[in-house]
Design an enzyme around this catalytic site. Structure first.
Site, PDB file in Angstrom:
ATOM      1  N   ASP A  92      -7.885  -5.697   0.238  1.00  0.00           N
ATOM      2  CA  ASP A  92      -8.359  -6.572  -0.842  1.00  0.00           C
ATOM      3  C   ASP A  92      -7.935  -8.019  -0.666  1.00  0.00           C
ATOM      4  OD1 ASP A  92      -9.624  -4.520  -2.234  1.00  0.00           O
ATOM      5  OD2 ASP A  92      -7.711  -3.825  -2.994  1.00  0.00           O
ATOM      6  N   HIS A  96       0.854  -1.188   0.000  1.00  0.00           N
ATOM      7  CA  HIS A  96       0.000   0.000   0.000  1.00  0.00           C
ATOM      8  C   HIS A  96       0.884   1.229   0.000  1.00  0.00           C
ATOM      9  CE1 HIS A  96      -3.152   2.825   1.146  1.00  0.00           C
ATOM     10  NE2 HIS A  96      -3.973   1.913   0.660  1.00  0.00           N
TER      11      HIS A  96
END
Ligand code: CMC
Length: 431
Positions: free
Chosen positions: A366, A308
């Site tokens: 996710d 991320h």
């Protein structure tokens, strides 16, 4: 935001400038470079906005090192545990948790706007049946500006409010219809005695020929997925919505732009890509092969659901999602689901691998969401539309905040030009 009297010194040749330093309520100080071009005749260069705050915002805060996500100050794990999606919507939009009366009014307002203009239903039929539902979402949400003229004037606060409620209320209906269209089943209209998540599940999975009773545990898990995706600071799709809106475009067009941006595999499309990857891996013994590929600089493959831009620690949403995956799969009696086993083992292997440790790559939201959605019966193509549905409130909150800001300007980045300098046109016969 406070101007804290500290300044940053900028010097270039003979020129010296004092640049103000702004202090946020949380997070690092920000150097205010707004005068740099007018007074210093230089631009800054930051592709990907890795060091640039593009706006002032009071909605969501991420502490990437701690792995903390706050909505209006409240930690996401507390909201996921104790609150529910529509209450979080209220919090994001209006800034405070609602009283019970405010919550009831807000819920009934949203519920009363769940139906689509009947003419819009014909609009769906223009798409091919094998369309990706995200393409339908982009098209149909953009088309809302053609159906709801009375809420497109962004200078009117009441119209902004109506557009916001319409978008939150109708997004599940649009996403469910996009799904039904691709599988050739009749559209199921919303049923307003159900809560937001149950209504969505029913619109996706009910058929007119049979009764459909929503499982409350699945509905709670669905609501939690919505809550975990509600907002996430100035990510790519939110920044897209802000940039599109900065020109004064209507809210439906701007949210359609956000949906388009979300679709990419580096952003919201990662949930579909992640589940497809986990299924391709198939069994834990194939994990080393995929981990080696992810580490190979000559191979474009990346571990989807890992890494991320902001989190350099566990994504707090992933922790809740993992726990939810365990609960949902147990409820459905598929706790030995091979995809979940692969995911858990892949997480373990990657976290022990120095490549991932050095780069602070952890599972993101996710990584586990697709496993839950898959177990609920959603095809992978519906994962990103569900993300879009849930993120709509974040886009709207950020859009409303921006429009109400008196200092708002059109977003207009500059560039480091590397093309040809001035040259004179040459007629075709002389080239
Ligand atoms: N697998 C393998 N290596 C990775 C991964 C990954 N998933 N993510 C980053 N890296 C490596 C990358 O190769 C680079 O290595 P090096 O320094 O040796 O060149 C380093 O880590 C930094 O990567 P980056 O691309 O500079 O980082 P970024 O901040 O630009 O990208 C990201 C962030 C999310 C796009 C990226 O981690 C990624 O592509 N992850 C997979 C896609 C994904 O799961 N996206 C969902 C994000 S969370 C939901 C959302 O917000 O939409």
């Amino acid at each position: 935001m406070a101007n804290n009297e500290k300044t940053a010194k900028f010097s270039l040749g003979d020129m010296e400038l004092d640049l103000p330093i702004l202090s946020p309520t949380a997070g690092p100080d920000v150097v205010d470079i707004r005068k740099l071009y007018s007074q210093g005749d230089v631009f800054t260069y930051d592709p990907g906005f890795t060091s640039t705050a593009a706006c002032e915002s009071a909605i969501t805060f991420i502490d990437g090192d701690k792995g903390e996500l706050l909505h209006r100050g409240y930690p996401i794990d507390q909201l996921a545990d104790k609150s529910h999606y529509l209450e979080v919507c209220y919090l994001l939009i209006y800034g405070e948790l609602p009283s019970s009366v405010q919550l009831k009014d807000f819920e009934s307002l949203v519920t009363n706007h769940t139906m689509l203009h009947e003419q819009m239903i014909h609009f769906f039929r223009g798409f091919r049946r094998d369309v990706h539902p995200m393409a339908v979402m982009v098209g149909v949400v953009g088309a809302m500006s053609a159906f709801y003229h009375d809420s497109t004037d962004i200078s009117d606060e009441h119209q902004r409010e109506v557009a916001s409620i319409r978008l939150i209320a109708k997004m599940p209906t649009i996403a469910a219809m996009a799904y039904k269209y691709t599988i050739g089943q009749p559209f199921v209209y919303p049923q307003n005695d159900l809560d937001y998540a149950s209504n969505f599940l029913r619109m996706c999975f009910a058929v007119p020929a049979e009764d459909y009773v929503v499982n409350p545990i699945l509905s709670r898990a669905m609501d939690r997925i919505f809550t975990l995706h509600a907002d996430h600071e100035q990510n790519a799709s939110t920044s897209t919505v802000r940039l599109a809106s900065s020109s004064g475009a209507n809210p439906f067009a701007c949210i359609a732009a956000g949906i388009a941006c979300l679709w990419g595999p580096a952003h919201g499309g990662a949930n579909q890509a992640c589940l497809e990857m986990l299924k391709e891996i198939g069994t834990p013994d194939r994990i080393p092969e995929f981990v080696a590929r992810a580490k190979d600089k000559d191979d474009p493959f990346r571990l989807m659901g890992f890494g991320h831009r902001v989190y350099k620690n566990f994504d707090p949403r992933a922790k809740v999602m993992k726990q939810s995956a365990d609960e949902v799969l147990e409820l459905l009696g598929v706790e030995n689901n091979p995809t979940l086993q692969v995911a858990k083992e892949l997480e373990r292997v990657a976290l022990e691998d120095p490549y991932f440790a050095e780069r602070k790559l952890y599972p993101n939201v996710d990584f586990y969401s697709g496993i839950i959605l898959d177990a609920m019966g959603f095809p992978t193509s519906m994962f990103t539309p569900i993300f879009a549905l849930a993120r709509t409130v974040g886009w709207i909150s950020q859009w409303k905040e921006m429009i109400a800001d008196p200092t708002m300007k059109i977003g207009r980045p500059r560039q480091l030009y590397v093309g040809a300098p001035h040259r004179d046109y040459v007629n075709v016969e002389n080239r």
